[in-house]
Design an enzyme around this catalytic site. Sequence first.
Site, PDB file in Angstrom:
ATOM      1  N   GLU A   7     -29.009   5.286 -53.365  1.00  0.00           N
ATOM      2  CA  GLU A   7     -28.408   5.181 -54.698  1.00  0.00           C
ATOM      3  C   GLU A   7     -26.937   5.562 -54.592  1.00  0.00           C
ATOM      4  O   GLU A   7     -26.532   6.176 -53.599  1.00  0.00           O
ATOM      5  CB  GLU A   7     -29.136   6.127 -55.668  1.00  0.00           C
ATOM      6  CG  GLU A   7     -30.608   5.789 -55.788  1.00  0.00           C
ATOM      7  CD  GLU A   7     -31.331   6.635 -56.829  1.00  0.00           C
ATOM      8  OE1 GLU A   7     -30.742   7.606 -57.347  1.00  0.00           O
ATOM      9  OE2 GLU A   7     -32.498   6.300 -57.112  1.00  0.00           O
ATOM     10  N   ALA A   9     -27.130   9.191 -53.906  1.00  0.00           N
ATOM     11  CA  ALA A   9     -28.164   9.722 -53.005  1.00  0.00           C
ATOM     12  C   ALA A   9     -28.368   8.769 -51.841  1.00  0.00           C
ATOM     13  O   ALA A   9     -28.961   7.691 -51.994  1.00  0.00           O
ATOM     14  CB  ALA A   9     -29.486   9.919 -53.748  1.00  0.00           C
ATOM     15  N   ILE A  45     -27.969  -2.485 -50.866  1.00  0.00           N
ATOM     16  CA  ILE A  45     -29.288  -3.004 -50.496  1.00  0.00           C
ATOM     17  C   ILE A  45     -29.166  -4.315 -49.706  1.00  0.00           C
ATOM     18  O   ILE A  45     -28.637  -5.317 -50.208  1.00  0.00           O
ATOM     19  CB  ILE A  45     -30.165  -3.202 -51.764  1.00  0.00           C
ATOM     20  CG1 ILE A  45     -30.248  -1.882 -52.540  1.00  0.00           C
ATOM     21  CG2 ILE A  45     -31.555  -3.725 -51.386  1.00  0.00           C
ATOM     22  CD1 ILE A  45     -30.686  -0.664 -51.712  1.00  0.00           C
ATOM     23  N   GLU A  61     -37.767   1.774 -38.565  1.00  0.00           N
ATOM     24  CA  GLU A  61     -36.406   1.293 -38.799  1.00  0.00           C
ATOM     25  C   GLU A  61     -35.468   1.814 -37.707  1.00  0.00           C
ATOM     26  O   GLU A  61     -34.602   1.088 -37.216  1.00  0.00           O
ATOM     27  CB  GLU A  61     -35.926   1.743 -40.184  1.00  0.00           C
ATOM     28  CG  GLU A  61     -34.564   1.168 -40.541  1.00  0.00           C
ATOM     29  CD  GLU A  61     -34.077   1.562 -41.926  1.00  0.00           C
ATOM     30  OE1 GLU A  61     -34.804   2.293 -42.638  1.00  0.00           O
ATOM     31  OE2 GLU A  61     -32.967   1.142 -42.290  1.00  0.00           O
ATOM     32  N   HIS A  72     -10.943  -7.607 -23.299  1.00  0.00           N
ATOM     33  CA  HIS A  72     -10.522  -8.928 -23.777  1.00  0.00           C
ATOM     34  C   HIS A  72      -9.057  -8.949 -24.243  1.00  0.00           C
ATOM     35  O   HIS A  72      -8.542 -10.020 -24.605  1.00  0.00           O
ATOM     36  CB  HIS A  72     -11.412  -9.392 -24.932  1.00  0.00           C
ATOM     37  CG  HIS A  72     -12.729  -9.960 -24.493  1.00  0.00           C
ATOM     38  ND1 HIS A  72     -13.735  -9.197 -23.957  1.00  0.00           N
ATOM     39  CD2 HIS A  72     -13.199 -11.232 -24.510  1.00  0.00           C
ATOM     40  CE1 HIS A  72     -14.771  -9.964 -23.671  1.00  0.00           C
ATOM     41  NE2 HIS A  72     -14.471 -11.212 -23.992  1.00  0.00           N
ATOM     42  N   GLY A  89      -5.753  -9.041 -26.344  1.00  0.00           N
ATOM     43  CA  GLY A  89      -5.484  -9.597 -27.677  1.00  0.00           C
ATOM     44  C   GLY A  89      -6.572 -10.548 -28.141  1.00  0.00           C
ATOM     45  O   GLY A  89      -6.892 -10.614 -29.334  1.00  0.00           O
ATOM     46  N   GLY A 144     -30.393   6.331 -41.564  1.00  0.00           N
ATOM     47  CA  GLY A 144     -30.197   7.733 -41.167  1.00  0.00           C
ATOM     48  C   GLY A 144     -28.963   7.828 -40.287  1.00  0.00           C
ATOM     49  O   GLY A 144     -28.912   7.192 -39.232  1.00  0.00           O
TER      50      GLY A 144
HETATM   51  C1  LIG Z   1     -24.479  -2.666 -44.711  1.00  0.00           C
HETATM   52  C2  LIG Z   1     -25.427  -1.626 -45.243  1.00  0.00           C
HETATM   53  C3  LIG Z   1     -26.746  -1.963 -45.454  1.00  0.00           C
HETATM   54  C4  LIG Z   1     -27.638  -1.027 -45.996  1.00  0.00           C
HETATM   55  N1  LIG Z   1     -28.916  -1.418 -46.297  1.00  0.00           N
HETATM   56  C5  LIG Z   1     -29.709  -0.572 -46.998  1.00  0.00           C
HETATM   57  C6  LIG Z   1     -30.975  -1.013 -47.508  1.00  0.00           C
HETATM   58  O1  LIG Z   1     -31.401  -2.150 -47.287  1.00  0.00           O
HETATM   59  N2  LIG Z   1     -31.708  -0.154 -48.248  1.00  0.00           N
HETATM   60  C7  LIG Z   1     -31.280   1.123 -48.521  1.00  0.00           C
HETATM   61  O2  LIG Z   1     -31.993   1.850 -49.193  1.00  0.00           O
HETATM   62  N3  LIG Z   1     -30.085   1.573 -48.049  1.00  0.00           N
HETATM   63  C8  LIG Z   1     -29.284   0.762 -47.309  1.00  0.00           C
HETATM   64  N4  LIG Z   1     -28.073   1.191 -46.846  1.00  0.00           N
HETATM   65  C9  LIG Z   1     -27.656   2.554 -47.130  1.00  0.00           C
HETATM   66  C10 LIG Z   1     -27.628   3.478 -45.909  1.00  0.00           C
HETATM   67  O3  LIG Z   1     -28.934   3.776 -45.506  1.00  0.00           O
HETATM   68  C11 LIG Z   1     -26.814   4.725 -46.327  1.00  0.00           C
HETATM   69  O4  LIG Z   1     -25.453   4.313 -46.435  1.00  0.00           O
HETATM   70  C12 LIG Z   1     -26.967   5.852 -45.353  1.00  0.00           C
HETATM   71  O5  LIG Z   1     -28.259   6.385 -45.393  1.00  0.00           O
HETATM   72  C13 LIG Z   1     -25.969   7.002 -45.651  1.00  0.00           C
HETATM   73  O6  LIG Z   1     -25.989   7.367 -46.996  1.00  0.00           O
HETATM   74  P1  LIG Z   1     -24.612   7.427 -47.808  1.00  0.00           P
HETATM   75  O7  LIG Z   1     -23.876   6.162 -47.617  1.00  0.00           O
HETATM   76  O8  LIG Z   1     -24.910   7.836 -49.208  1.00  0.00           O
HETATM   77  O9  LIG Z   1     -23.767   8.574 -47.115  1.00  0.00           O
HETATM   78  P2  LIG Z   1     -23.855  10.139 -47.432  1.00  0.00           P
HETATM   79  O10 LIG Z   1     -25.257  10.587 -47.429  1.00  0.00           O
HETATM   80  O11 LIG Z   1     -23.012  10.423 -48.631  1.00  0.00           O
HETATM   81  O12 LIG Z   1     -23.136  10.730 -46.152  1.00  0.00           O
HETATM   82  C14 LIG Z   1     -21.709  10.766 -46.005  1.00  0.00           C
HETATM   83  C15 LIG Z   1     -21.407  11.536 -44.707  1.00  0.00           C
HETATM   84  O13 LIG Z   1     -21.893  12.870 -44.822  1.00  0.00           O
HETATM   85  C16 LIG Z   1     -22.792  13.159 -43.757  1.00  0.00           C
HETATM   86  N5  LIG Z   1     -23.863  14.024 -44.208  1.00  0.00           N
HETATM   87  C17 LIG Z   1     -24.657  13.894 -45.309  1.00  0.00           C
HETATM   88  N6  LIG Z   1     -25.593  14.850 -45.346  1.00  0.00           N
HETATM   89  C18 LIG Z   1     -25.398  15.616 -44.241  1.00  0.00           C
HETATM   90  C19 LIG Z   1     -26.054  16.769 -43.691  1.00  0.00           C
HETATM   91  N7  LIG Z   1     -27.117  17.323 -44.262  1.00  0.00           N
HETATM   92  N8  LIG Z   1     -25.579  17.295 -42.550  1.00  0.00           N
HETATM   93  C20 LIG Z   1     -24.510  16.750 -41.927  1.00  0.00           C
HETATM   94  N9  LIG Z   1     -23.853  15.660 -42.392  1.00  0.00           N
HETATM   95  C21 LIG Z   1     -24.293  15.096 -43.528  1.00  0.00           C
HETATM   96  C22 LIG Z   1     -23.318  11.803 -43.336  1.00  0.00           C
HETATM   97  O14 LIG Z   1     -23.835  11.838 -42.021  1.00  0.00           O
HETATM   98  C23 LIG Z   1     -22.089  10.938 -43.493  1.00  0.00           C
HETATM   99  O15 LIG Z   1     -21.276  11.072 -42.360  1.00  0.00           O
HETATM  100  C24 LIG Z   1     -27.185   0.283 -46.272  1.00  0.00           C
HETATM  101  C25 LIG Z   1     -25.849   0.642 -46.027  1.00  0.00           C
HETATM  102  C26 LIG Z   1     -24.965  -0.313 -45.548  1.00  0.00           C
HETATM  103  C27 LIG Z   1     -23.516   0.083 -45.355  1.00  0.00           C
END
Ligand SMILES: Cc1cc2nc3c(=O)[nH]c(=O)nc-3n(C[C@H](O)[C@H](O)[C@H](O)COP(=O)(O)OP(=O)(O)OC[C@H]3O[C@@H](n4cnc5c(N)ncnc54)[C@H](O)[C@@H]3O)c2cc1C
Length: 380
Positions: free
Chosen positions: A130, A133, A160, A244, A340, A342, A366
Amino acid sequence: MDDYQKYFGETHNMVRDTVRKFVEREIKPHVDEWEEQGEFPRDLYARAGAAGILGIGYPEACGGSGGDLFVKIAATEELMRCGSGGVAAGLGSLDIGIPPILALGTEEQKSRMAPPVFRGERISALGITEPDAGSDVANVRTRAVRKDDHYVVNGSKMFITSGARADQLTCAVRTGGEGYGGISLLVIDADTPGYSVSEKLKKMGWWASDTAQIFFDDCRVPVENLLGDEGQGFYGIMKNFQNERLQLAIMANMTAQMALEESLRYARERRAFNRPLTGFQVTRHKLADMATRVEASREFTYRVAARIGVGENQVKEISMAKNFACLVSDRVTYDAVQIHGGFGYMREYLVERLYRDNRILSIGGGTQEIMKEIISKMIL
Ligand SMILES: Cc1cc2nc3c(=O)[nH]c(=O)nc-3n(C[C@H](O)[C@H](O)[C@H](O)COP(=O)(O)OP(=O)(O)OC[C@H]3O[C@@H](n4cnc5c(N)ncnc54)[C@H](O)[C@@H]3O)c2cc1C
């Protein structure tokens, strides 16, 4: 691939061959165009479904094509050979959307929700993340309130994969109180009133896959679409993560493998200072390091997969395998672009795309940091 006979036998090689031919025929000739367009045609799902590719690794009783974990690995490796992580991720979104249905669903739900996806008639996506989250899955806020024989869902899901055109979303919702115990999984049909989708999100890589935000505004979902019992969602999500993370490790290994192959070819062909790049010891050593890293990561991932395959708990090891594979693919794709020169920065060279597509692998499913949290908890 002869070295891998211990993991891959005749059946695996037959499946590998089927997927390879499909990729050569149906994907490779168009992949550059699809990348630039930012999507692949929807009917690719139907064609992959008709070839039995979408159901690989899933039980035949649920409409799948059968096969063990290494059949699935062989299929993923060959799909990655198309050179577009976006095509692999988009076609593969069912690999995160369907397993919770098979793990928690009733027989009726499995037969209603899975076979049309394996046939490529419907697109399945997974909605956990979300806007507020991501890593903190237990903080999911999308709320589902039961009213008679429906849940009324309000909230939104972010990033998503296949979100823009998915027909069904396996979705984490809050049916109970705070924390992981209040989370449930609902399968929400995209044509439900109150379900809407953002524009496709513009991304660094995975251009050919559609990624979207999804909104729920008093979206009424029949209770028949609840997977398992209320409050079982977190368990379903965590179970899914092991699979996954294995798939992401395989994707990282294949990204690194292709970057290595491209670099070997280029270093032999490209000349500077009257010799091929392979005439410089620094290049030969870089290639040697790349090959070593790729080999070590692939072997470790296969070993972990073999243990998962026989039912061993590999939560720590799969977190290690994903992180290690991503460290390797980060380094190898970087070095591949460097070799590679440029041209490595130009779109017509595969290494440019591999470098961009690779970046998500240590974030999705994750993050590196979350994997380290899991590992450290288990070794301390
Ligand atoms: C192209 C793409 C496709 C995706 N597809 C899906 C999908 O199909 N379904 C779905 O549900 N999600 C999907 N995601 C979401 C993806 O799983 C999340 O982006 C990912 O889990 C990280 O969550 P966040 O982006 O909210 O980052 P955050 O949780 O906000 O994290 C930001 C930073 O803080 C660090 N951090 C957070 N908590 C901690 C902790 N406890 N200790 C240390 N460091 C921490 C993280 O490692 C990261 O470096 C997708 C994302 C992308 C970019």
